[in-house]
Design an enzyme around this catalytic site. Sequence first.
Site, mmCIF file in Angstrom:
data_model
loop_
_atom_site.group_PDB
_atom_site.id
_atom_site.type_symbol
_atom_site.label_atom_id
_atom_site.label_comp_id
_atom_site.label_asym_id
_atom_site.label_seq_id
_atom_site.Cartn_x
_atom_site.Cartn_y
_atom_site.Cartn_z
ATOM 1 N N PHE A 141 0.863 -1.189 0.000
ATOM 2 C CA PHE A 141 0.000 0.000 0.000
ATOM 3 C C PHE A 141 0.895 1.234 0.000
ATOM 4 C CE2 PHE A 141 -2.394 3.568 1.566
ATOM 5 C CZ PHE A 141 -3.547 3.478 0.811
ATOM 6 N N ASP A 226 9.378 3.261 2.083
ATOM 7 C CA ASP A 226 8.127 3.941 2.457
ATOM 8 C C ASP A 226 7.840 3.710 3.934
ATOM 9 O OD1 ASP A 226 5.578 4.858 2.931
ATOM 10 O OD2 ASP A 226 4.678 3.962 1.142
ATOM 11 N N LYS A 255 2.146 11.015 7.393
ATOM 12 C CA LYS A 255 1.292 10.712 8.537
ATOM 13 C C LYS A 255 1.734 11.444 9.820
ATOM 14 C CE LYS A 255 -1.241 6.867 6.807
ATOM 15 N NZ LYS A 255 -0.832 5.786 5.913
HETATM 16 C C1 LIG Z 1 -1.037 5.897 4.431
HETATM 17 C C2 LIG Z 1 0.072 5.419 3.578
HETATM 18 C C3 LIG Z 1 0.375 6.040 2.353
HETATM 19 C C4 LIG Z 1 -0.477 7.140 1.765
HETATM 20 O O1 LIG Z 1 -0.582 8.271 2.564
HETATM 21 P P1 LIG Z 1 -1.787 9.326 2.311
HETATM 22 O O2 LIG Z 1 -1.439 10.465 3.225
HETATM 23 O O3 LIG Z 1 -3.061 8.639 2.687
HETATM 24 O O4 LIG Z 1 -1.744 9.685 0.870
HETATM 25 C C5 LIG Z 1 1.479 5.588 1.665
HETATM 26 N N1 LIG Z 1 2.236 4.583 2.128
HETATM 27 C C6 LIG Z 1 1.968 3.955 3.294
HETATM 28 C C7 LIG Z 1 2.862 2.868 3.760
HETATM 29 C C8 LIG Z 1 0.868 4.340 4.048
HETATM 30 O O5 LIG Z 1 0.579 3.699 5.179
#
Ligand SMILES: *Cc1c(COP(=O)(O)O)cnc(C)c1O
Length: 405
Positions: A141, A226, A255
């Site tokens: 994700f 990420d 986040k």
């Molecule tokens: C939440 C998340 C995203 C996307 O972040 P948004 O602020 O919702 O666009 C990307 N990578 C990971 C691992 C995430 O948990």
Amino acid sequence: MSRTTQFIQQTDRYSARNYGPLPVVLERGEGCFVWDVDGRRYLDMLSAYSAVNQGHRHPRIMQALRDQAERLTLTSRAFHNDRMGSFLEILCEATGFDRALPMNTGAEAVETGIKVARKWGYETKGLADGDAEIIVCANNFHGRTTTIVGFSSESQYRRGFGPFAPGFKTIPFGDVGALEAAISERTVAFLVEPIQGEGGIVVPPDGYMMRCHEICREHGMLLLNDEIQTGLGRTGKLFCGDWDGTRGDVLIVGKALGGGVYPVSAILADDEVMRVFHPGDHGSTFGGNPLGAAVGEASLGVIVDEGLPARSLDLGRWFAEELRAIESPHIDHVRGRGLMIGIVIKEDSGPARPFCEALMDRGILCNDTHHQVIRISPPLVITREILEETLPVIADVTSGAGVAV
Ligand SMILES: *Cc1c(COP(=O)(O)O)cnc(C)c1O
């Protein structure tokens, strides 16, 4: 009609139906607690998918927000502002990279990582235009833009949204042999989460990230790490890659960098990579704005100064053991690192969602991820005492009490 029902009906009438939230309407939050419009208190065990690691409305972050809101909020990058520099300096110092590029949402930061990796690849490898390839993992994700959902393995994220950008190759997560086998002369990067969060709190074998980084180095490609969900203390280290001794070549954060009050994201990289960006190559109207910079600086400050990674490590170790000790006919196993914990419900017991609904009825908010997993990711400021009180409730609910299976 309860106020909860009124608000839900209004939302159902006017909002696009792209979410299916639990039927609770929140109006106030403080620390690790939130209150609904009918005055009930809940323990927040989701933390907005780890965007509220510092707890709701942390005083230091709120003060930074208020102070900056009184002075200057947005300039665009057409001009300098007096807040971005110090934010990026602190971010670079905390992460060990030369330079940072601030954005707003996580998906934008991932897109930025993809752009920097491709341009770096063209310049260092002399690939023909359009040939750059990035390896990604199944069950990933990374956000919801069309490029990103184009390399998702979740059919619902893709269905109806094509055509998608080419140039991505998918391999299984946690498998270094598959990474080596997938590399070609066109490969410029490997994009990976050190623990798959939305994928169900999937923890790879020990040393995975370090081995991946070594393979990337051997083949002249970048490791795009990420850490939007796993970073900033969530897994018991400042970054999850620290478990393996690497933060990658490009670190992607979001986040909790906004402390739960404002969207702030960034990529970090050394000069050798970041130098490929020239004026006009990339940008964002709000990226690096003074309000976000002030909030980001305070949010990172809270994580570091309050020792939240160590707290997450201690509490997470103990809490996961307590959860494992629960004798439940429905729990398959418990996994995770720090306060990023998944309670995996057996396939035979049905999906995790009804368990989350039953927990909600008992005052604990978490969400289900990847069908079978109850995600436990409370604010890192939570105490052992508060966590302890949840154990009998979780034991009760996972034994089936109040669960509509
Ligand atoms: C939440 C998340 C995203 C996307 O972040 P948004 O602020 O919702 O666009 C990307 N990578 C990971 C691992 C995430 O948990």
